[in-house]
Design a protein around this motif. Sequence first.
Motif, PDB file in Angstrom:
ATOM      1  N   GLU A 168      44.488  50.527  37.306  1.00  0.00           N
ATOM      2  CA  GLU A 168      45.546  51.357  37.893  1.00  0.00           C
ATOM      3  C   GLU A 168      46.925  50.740  37.796  1.00  0.00           C
ATOM      4  O   GLU A 168      47.826  51.079  38.568  1.00  0.00           O
ATOM      5  CB  GLU A 168      45.181  51.669  39.352  1.00  0.00           C
TER       6      GLU A 168
ATOM      7  N   PRO B 186      51.464  45.490  39.030  1.00  0.00           N
ATOM      8  CA  PRO B 186      52.316  45.798  40.180  1.00  0.00           C
ATOM      9  C   PRO B 186      53.777  46.053  39.775  1.00  0.00           C
ATOM     10  O   PRO B 186      54.243  45.537  38.759  1.00  0.00           O
ATOM     11  CB  PRO B 186      52.211  44.543  41.047  1.00  0.00           C
TER      12      PRO B 186
ATOM     13  N   VAL C 120      51.411  40.277  42.372  1.00  0.00           N
ATOM     14  CA  VAL C 120      51.070  41.049  43.576  1.00  0.00           C
ATOM     15  C   VAL C 120      51.560  40.277  44.803  1.00  0.00           C
ATOM     16  O   VAL C 120      51.359  39.065  44.882  1.00  0.00           O
ATOM     17  CB  VAL C 120      49.532  41.248  43.677  1.00  0.00           C
TER      18      VAL C 120
ATOM     19  N   SER D   3      36.769  39.184  55.412  1.00  0.00           N
ATOM     20  CA  SER D   3      37.425  39.561  54.162  1.00  0.00           C
ATOM     21  C   SER D   3      36.914  38.739  52.987  1.00  0.00           C
ATOM     22  O   SER D   3      36.421  37.628  53.167  1.00  0.00           O
ATOM     23  CB  SER D   3      38.939  39.348  54.307  1.00  0.00           C
TER      24      SER D   3
ATOM     25  N   TYR E 262      40.444  39.091  46.359  1.00  0.00           N
ATOM     26  CA  TYR E 262      40.447  39.893  45.118  1.00  0.00           C
ATOM     27  C   TYR E 262      41.689  39.658  44.291  1.00  0.00           C
ATOM     28  O   TYR E 262      42.789  39.498  44.823  1.00  0.00           O
ATOM     29  CB  TYR E 262      40.377  41.387  45.456  1.00  0.00           C
TER      30      TYR E 262
ATOM     31  N   LEU F  30      43.606  41.655  40.774  1.00  0.00           N
ATOM     32  CA  LEU F  30      43.754  43.068  40.400  1.00  0.00           C
ATOM     33  C   LEU F  30      42.521  43.609  39.684  1.00  0.00           C
ATOM     34  O   LEU F  30      42.003  44.683  40.017  1.00  0.00           O
ATOM     35  CB  LEU F  30      44.955  43.235  39.461  1.00  0.00           C
TER      36      LEU F  30
ATOM     37  N   ALA G  42      39.545  44.001  41.946  1.00  0.00           N
ATOM     38  CA  ALA G  42      39.811  45.048  42.940  1.00  0.00           C
ATOM     39  C   ALA G  42      39.688  46.437  42.309  1.00  0.00           C
ATOM     40  O   ALA G  42      39.000  47.319  42.836  1.00  0.00           O
ATOM     41  CB  ALA G  42      41.203  44.851  43.531  1.00  0.00           C
ATOM     42  N   TYR G  43      40.324  46.643  41.169  1.00  0.00           N
ATOM     43  CA  TYR G  43      40.254  47.963  40.512  1.00  0.00           C
ATOM     44  C   TYR G  43      38.807  48.314  40.160  1.00  0.00           C
ATOM     45  O   TYR G  43      38.359  49.438  40.317  1.00  0.00           O
ATOM     46  CB  TYR G  43      41.104  47.980  39.240  1.00  0.00           C
TER      47      TYR G  43
ATOM     48  N   GLU H 227      38.396  48.139  45.460  1.00  0.00           N
ATOM     49  CA  GLU H 227      38.989  47.377  46.565  1.00  0.00           C
ATOM     50  C   GLU H 227      40.488  47.247  46.307  1.00  0.00           C
ATOM     51  O   GLU H 227      41.006  47.745  45.320  1.00  0.00           O
ATOM     52  CB  GLU H 227      38.352  45.975  46.632  1.00  0.00           C
ATOM     53  N   GLU H 228      41.156  46.515  47.210  1.00  0.00           N
ATOM     54  CA  GLU H 228      42.582  46.293  47.034  1.00  0.00           C
ATOM     55  C   GLU H 228      42.798  44.815  46.724  1.00  0.00           C
ATOM     56  O   GLU H 228      42.126  43.968  47.312  1.00  0.00           O
ATOM     57  CB  GLU H 228      43.283  46.650  48.352  1.00  0.00           C
ATOM     58  N   SER H 229      43.721  44.519  45.800  1.00  0.00           N
ATOM     59  CA  SER H 229      44.006  43.105  45.525  1.00  0.00           C
ATOM     60  C   SER H 229      44.528  42.461  46.801  1.00  0.00           C
ATOM     61  O   SER H 229      45.369  43.015  47.498  1.00  0.00           O
ATOM     62  CB  SER H 229      45.039  42.962  44.416  1.00  0.00           C
ATOM     63  N   THR H 230      44.032  41.269  47.100  1.00  0.00           N
ATOM     64  CA  THR H 230      44.522  40.540  48.268  1.00  0.00           C
ATOM     65  C   THR H 230      45.626  39.566  47.871  1.00  0.00           C
ATOM     66  O   THR H 230      46.005  38.706  48.655  1.00  0.00           O
ATOM     67  CB  THR H 230      43.363  39.767  48.944  1.00  0.00           C
TER      68      THR H 230
END
Lengths: 433, 443
Positions: free
Chosen positions: A95, A98, A287, A302, A305, A307, A310-311, A315-318
Motif C-alpha cells: 500500500e 510513507p 515511517v 504488541s 512490524y 511495512l 504489516a501490509y 497489520e500496521e507498521s510500528t
Amino acid sequence: MNEDKIRGLSELIIKAGNKCADEVEIFLAGGSGVVTQLKGDLIGEAGGSESFGIGIRLIKDGKIGSSTTGNPERWQECLAAAEASAKLATGQKWEGLPSPVPLSDIDLDIFDSSLKPDISAASSLIEEMKEGASEFDVNIAGGGSSFGTGYSVIVNSEGVFYSREKSRVSVSLEAISGTSTGYEFDSACFNDRIDAKETGKQAAFLAAHSVDAEEIESGQYDVIFSPIAFSQILGSVLLPSFSGRNVHSNRSFLAGKMGEQVFDECLCIYDDPTDGQGSTLLDAEGVPTRRIDFVEEGVLKSFAYDLKTAYRYGEESTGSAKRGGAGGLPSIGMHNLHVDGKRSNVFDEKALYVQDVVGAHTANAITGDFSLELSNTSWMESGEYGSAVRSAMVSGNFFEMMKDIAGLSESSREIGSSKIPSVRFNGIQIIGK
Amino acid sequence: MEEPRYYDIRHTAGTSTHIDIDNGVVESAGTSFFDTAILRVLGSHGWGIVTIDNYSAKSRKEKDEYISQALRHAMVTVEDVALGDARSGILPMPAMKEDPASVPLEEKCSLLSGIESQARKVDGIVSTRAGYSEGSGTVSFENSSGAEFSYAICRSGYSISAVAGRNGVMQAARESEHTISGLNLRHKEDMGAKAAERAVALLDASPAKGGKMNAVLDQQLAGVFAHEAIGHASEGDLVKEGISVIKGMIGECIGSPNLTVVDDPTLHEFGFMPVDSEGVLPVRSEIIKEGVLSAYLHNRQTLAVVGDGDAGHARGQAGEVPLVRMSNTFIESGDSSYDEIISECRNGILLKGSRGGQVDPGRGVFQFNAEYGYVIENGELSKMVRDVSLSGDILKTMHNIALCGNDKKMTPGYCGKGGQSVPVTDGSPHILLKDAVVGGCGE
C-alpha cells in the motif's frame, strides 16, 4: 557527503527509478571515526575510517527489489541491480511507501557537535581506563576506544527526506590475573557521558575478584543476572519472538498469545524511540516511530512490524524497520529497548550474581531453552560481593523463567541503546563441577 | 614527515548476492557491490591504519595521502612492533566446477526454492526458511617490500531451517553447506527434507539431563571443540597478550596422546586462502601433536614476539585489519571405529550437530551447544534428547579425550573474532570425552 550533494544524487536516482518502478527509496549512510586498540597494556594500533554507502529499493507491482553500493558514481549499476532484484521477488499486497508527515522538534540527544573524531582524544580515554584499572593487581590484556560521527538519510519518491546525525564514543577493557579474566565496556553519544576510568576499574575488579574462586555443587540456586547477562539472553531468545515476521511465520514462542499474561506481572518491555542512543523520529523506511509496549505488567500487548510484514498480514507498521548500515536491507528491530516494571531491592538476600554468560547465541530462540557457561559469577548478599564461583553452567527455559521473576533492581544500566536492570530469579538450576 | 617502516594495502572488490525464501515467499533476492581497502603503516612504534571505501577510484596521489594519514594515526601508538620473517607467496586457486557467478540469479532462486519446498512437504512442519549467499570478487595485496598478489575467489552456500510444531511445542533444525568449489545448490532437495525430519523428530525428544558424564561428540561438534577450545587458545595474538591458557606451554603434554590438532589453510576447504592477509604463503600448522603442544598460529608480528609456530595465519574481512585466525582446523583421525566409541562410552550421551560455541581463552573455559543427542545406555544408543550443551575447562578436557574415531569429516562455517567474521572449516572424527560437563534442563 553534504546535504546538497545528497539531495542532488537522490533526485537523480528517484527520477531514473520512477521510470522502471512504482516507487523508489534511497537510504544513504556515511561517517568517519577513529579507533585505538590496546595490545596487552600498550596501544598497538590506531586508525581512522571513512565510510559511505547507498541502498536503493524499488517497488513494482508489490515486488520489492534492492541493491547497495559504496560508490556514489556507480548508482546506475546499483539501480539496475535493484530492478533485476524486484523481478525475482514474490509480489505481495503493498500500500505504498510513507509520505512526509510533520515531525516533532524534540532533541533526540544523540549528536554531540563538540565531538570530533580525534585520535589523541581516543588515546586519552585509554589512559583513563588504565588509571582506573591500576586500583587492582591485574594485567591489562586488551581493550580499545573509539570516536565516530555519522549520518543517515532516508529519501523516497513520495517526498520523504529525513536525515539524522549521530555521534558515538566507546571504550572497553579486558583484564586478567592468572586465569581469571574481567571485561567491561561503555558507550555513549556524548563525550562527557562516558566514564572510562570506571570502566577500567570495573574490568580490573572483575578479574581480581575471581582469582580465588571456589567450586559450586550442582543444584537449585537464587540467581541475579546483571544487566549485561540478562540482555545477552534477552537478545538471543526473547527479542526475535516480538518480530511480526517471526510471529506470522510460526517461528515465535509468543505467536497466538496476544493479550495473555505471558510473563511475571512485575515486567514491562517497551521500545521508546526517543529515549536512548538509538533514537530516531522516522524508522529506516521513513515511517514515524512511536513507543511500542510489547509487554505491560506481564501481558503481551504488541508485536513489531515493518511495512512489508504489516501490509502482508493486514497489520500496521510500528515504525520498527532498522538497518545495520547502508549495506543492509531494512529488518524488524528495536530502536531503544527498555526493560522496566516494579523495582525492588534484589540484592539484599543472598544469591549468585552472574556478571556475564558465555555462548548466549547458542540458546534456542524458538523454544527458549538454554544452558550457558557463567562468567565472573559471585555470591552476593546485602549488596556486597562475596566469594566468586570458578565455573558453572546455568540452564533453564527462558520463557518459563520469565513467568516467575523474583525482582527487578532499582537502577538500570544503559547498554548501547538498551536500558536494562539486574533481574533476580529464585530456584534456578546450576550445574557445578 | 617520517617515512613508514613498512606498509601494506589489501583491496577487496566484487559483488555479493543473496536470496531469502521464507515459507515459499521470495522475500528478497539481489546483488550488491563492494569495493574497500585497508591500509596499514608501521610508524616508529606501532600500526597506523586507514580504511578506504571506493578504493578503485582513488588516484596514486590520494593513496600517498592515505599513507601520511595512517602515519599520523600511528604517532599515538606505544607498542614497539617488529615483523617476523615469513615467506611471501601465493598458492594456485583450485578450479571451480560451476562458477556461481555465471548462473543466472533466477535459476539459483529456483534451485533454492526446490530445497525449501522439500522441507515444507514434511508432515508437522510449520515454518521453513532458506537462504543463499555468494561473495564473488578479487583480493589484491601489495606491500612496501615489493610483494604483490591478486586472486579471484567465489564463496557460496545455502542454509535451510525448518520448524516443527505440535500442541504448542516447537522445535527447529537446520542444515547448511558452504564451499569455494562452485555452485552447490543442485540436487540438494534432500537437505531440506533432512532438516525438516529432524525438527519433527525433536518434538518427541526429551530435554537432556545435565551433569558430569561420558560424552561422545559427533564429527561436527568435535570440530567445534577443536576450533573453540583448542584453536582459539593457540592464536598467537592471544598468547602474546597473555590471554591464552596455553601460553608458555610449547613442548608440554597438554592433551591425551591420541590427540593431534591441525590448522591447515592450504586445504581446498571453505577456510582455504591462497595467500594470507599479510602476503605470506599459508602453511599447515600442527598445533598439538600426539598430545604435545607444538605450534601457535601467527601473523608476522606475533611470530616475532612469541615464536614457536608459523606466520601465514593472518586473515581480515574485507576492509578490516588482519587478525590471527584459523582456517581449516581439525582433530586428526585415530583408529577407533564409531561402534567401539559408543560401546566404550558405556553410559553417557552422544552429542550431535552444533548451534555454535564460544570460548574465554584466558580463563580456559568453553561452551557450545549441540543440536540434539542420544542417551547412551550400556554401550547402546537409546532415547533422543534435545537442548544439550557442553562446557568445560580446556586443559582438563583435552586430557579426557579417551578415543578418537577413524571417520574424520569437515564442516564449513563462519568464525567471529574482534567483530570480524571469516569463513572456516572445522573437522574431526567422533571422539569420546570422559567426565564431560553436560548442560541440560531435563530431570
